[in-house]
Design a protein around this motif. Structure first.
Motif, PDB file in Angstrom:
ATOM      1  N   VAL A 110       0.833  -1.217   0.000  1.00 28.51           N
ATOM      2  CA  VAL A 110       0.000   0.000   0.000  1.00 28.51           C
ATOM      3  C   VAL A 110       0.866   1.265   0.000  1.00 28.51           C
ATOM      4  CG1 VAL A 110      -2.103  -1.014   0.950  1.00 28.51           C
ATOM      5  CG2 VAL A 110      -0.318  -0.236   2.514  1.00 28.51           C
ATOM      6  N   ARG A 111       2.150   1.069  -0.269  1.00 27.15           N
ATOM      7  CA  ARG A 111       3.109   2.157  -0.550  1.00 27.15           C
ATOM      8  C   ARG A 111       3.631   2.888   0.676  1.00 27.15           C
ATOM      9  NH1 ARG A 111       0.964   4.937  -6.201  1.00 27.15           N
ATOM     10  NH2 ARG A 111       0.222   3.007  -7.153  1.00 27.15           N
ATOM     11  N   GLN A 159     -11.735   2.075   0.966  1.00 21.29           N
ATOM     12  CA  GLN A 159     -10.864   1.932  -0.215  1.00 21.29           C
ATOM     13  C   GLN A 159     -10.002   3.180  -0.424  1.00 21.29           C
ATOM     14  OE1 GLN A 159     -10.739  -1.026  -2.437  1.00 21.29           O
ATOM     15  NE2 GLN A 159     -11.449  -1.616  -0.399  1.00 21.29           N
ATOM     16  N   THR A 162      -4.930   1.747  -0.617  1.00 22.02           N
ATOM     17  CA  THR A 162      -4.859   0.479  -1.345  1.00 22.02           C
ATOM     18  C   THR A 162      -3.539   0.449  -2.129  1.00 22.02           C
ATOM     19  OG1 THR A 162      -5.838   1.357  -3.371  1.00 22.02           O
ATOM     20  CG2 THR A 162      -7.381   0.559  -1.687  1.00 22.02           C
ATOM     21  N   GLY A 163      -3.404  -0.551  -2.975  1.00 21.30           N
ATOM     22  CA  GLY A 163      -2.228  -0.629  -3.833  1.00 21.30           C
ATOM     23  C   GLY A 163      -2.153   0.516  -4.823  1.00 21.30           C
ATOM     24  N   GLU A 164      -3.263   1.217  -4.984  1.00 25.30           N
ATOM     25  CA  GLU A 164      -3.275   2.384  -5.876  1.00 25.30           C
ATOM     26  C   GLU A 164      -2.725   3.627  -5.184  1.00 25.30           C
ATOM     27  OE1 GLU A 164      -4.282   1.991  -9.098  1.00 25.30           O
ATOM     28  OE2 GLU A 164      -4.327  -0.095  -8.407  1.00 25.30           O
ATOM     29  N   GLY A 165      -2.522   3.532  -3.882  1.00 24.93           N
ATOM     30  CA  GLY A 165      -2.013   4.689  -3.147  1.00 24.93           C
ATOM     31  C   GLY A 165      -3.004   5.165  -2.107  1.00 24.93           C
ATOM     32  N   TYR A 166      -2.826   6.402  -1.682  1.00 24.19           N
ATOM     33  CA  TYR A 166      -3.578   6.945  -0.559  1.00 24.19           C
ATOM     34  C   TYR A 166      -4.468   8.087  -1.029  1.00 24.19           C
ATOM     35  CZ  TYR A 166      -4.310   8.597   4.242  1.00 24.19           C
ATOM     36  OH  TYR A 166      -4.862   8.958   5.445  1.00 24.19           O
ATOM     37  N   ASP A 167      -5.759   7.924  -0.825  1.00 23.05           N
ATOM     38  CA  ASP A 167      -6.751   8.954  -1.138  1.00 23.05           C
ATOM     39  C   ASP A 167      -7.037   9.695   0.172  1.00 23.05           C
ATOM     40  OD1 ASP A 167      -8.976  10.477  -1.675  1.00 23.05           O
ATOM     41  OD2 ASP A 167     -10.285   8.770  -2.131  1.00 23.05           O
TER      42      ASP A 167
END
Ligand code: SF4
Ligand code: SF4
Length: 216
Positions: A110-111, A159, A162-167
């Protein structure tokens, strides 16, 4: 002097050596630094010790940073080194870069950083820059390489991490809902889901304090 010696000096304060590096010219260390020693909370015990301190009880702002500066400042002085803190800046010292170079922390799926002992609860209370080049141990094993389930990837109910980064806005929005109570009272669900985090022994009260600072 060895890293074990420094670790032993830190332990009475519920602190521990969280890694070390020999910085290169590109690592942003003070000139003449031979070794940067990263210092983090040693659990269990860090939060009860800190909340019994004068910095916590005097009611003034930033008790955790002030405690860290007093305790790690004295540790550094006793070692003949220079204390460096994540809260000092701008410009800020590159703790993320130092962590990745320390042999004990990695970018998680999750970076955010994951540490071999603290998991996703990793935090650095400070660092000590020393002129000597201390012997460094072999790099630790990255716990993510043996974590088949990777619960961090699916733990956030919003969500938002996640693996897409941090919102970041998405996280704050969720914390304002009823469902956000668990994160506010016990800490980020992603960080809690990591098995290394769970074995570290950090108290929910500490996470709740940091969540209050984060979500004001
Ligand atoms: S849950 Fe597993 S994959 Fe995710 S950070 Fe922790 S050890 Fe690594
Ligand atoms: S604090 Fe809660 S909502 Fe925010 S990223 Fe972590 S799990 Fe998701």
């Amino acid at each position: 002097m060895t890293l074990d010696t420094i670790d032993a000096l830190a332990r009475p304060h519920c602190l521990a050596v969280f890694g070390a590096l020999h910085p290169g010219a590109e690592d942003g260390a003070p000139g003449g630094t031979g070794t940067i020693v990263l210092i983090g909370p040693s659990e269990p015990g860090f939060w009860p010790l800190l909340t019994a301190s004068g910095e916590w009880r005097d009611g003034a702002p930033d008790p955790v940073d002030r405690w860290s500066k007093r305790v790690i400042g004295a540790l550094a002085e006793g070692l003949g080194g220079t204390a460096i803190f994540p809260s000092d800046g701008p410009p800020y010292a590159p703790f993320f870069r130092w962590a990745l170079a320390s042999g004990r922390a990695w970018a998680s799926p999750v970076r955010i950083l994951v540490h071999d002992r603290a998991g996703l609860w990793v935090s650095y209370r400070g660092a000590v820059a020393l002129r000597d080049r201390l012997a460094l141990p072999a790099p630790a094993l990255n716990p993510c390489e043996s974590c088949a389930a990777r619960p961090c990837l699916s733990a956030c109910p919003a969500q938002a991490l996640t693996g897409e980064g941090y919102d970041l806005p998405g996280c704050h929005a969720y914390l304002d809902t009823e469902g956000g109570h668990a994160c506010l009272s016990s800490g980020c669900g992603v960080r809690r889901a990591c098995p290394v985090s769970q074995a570290y022994g950090r108290l929910p009260e500490q996470s709740a304090y940091h969540m209050r600072q984060f979500h004001k």
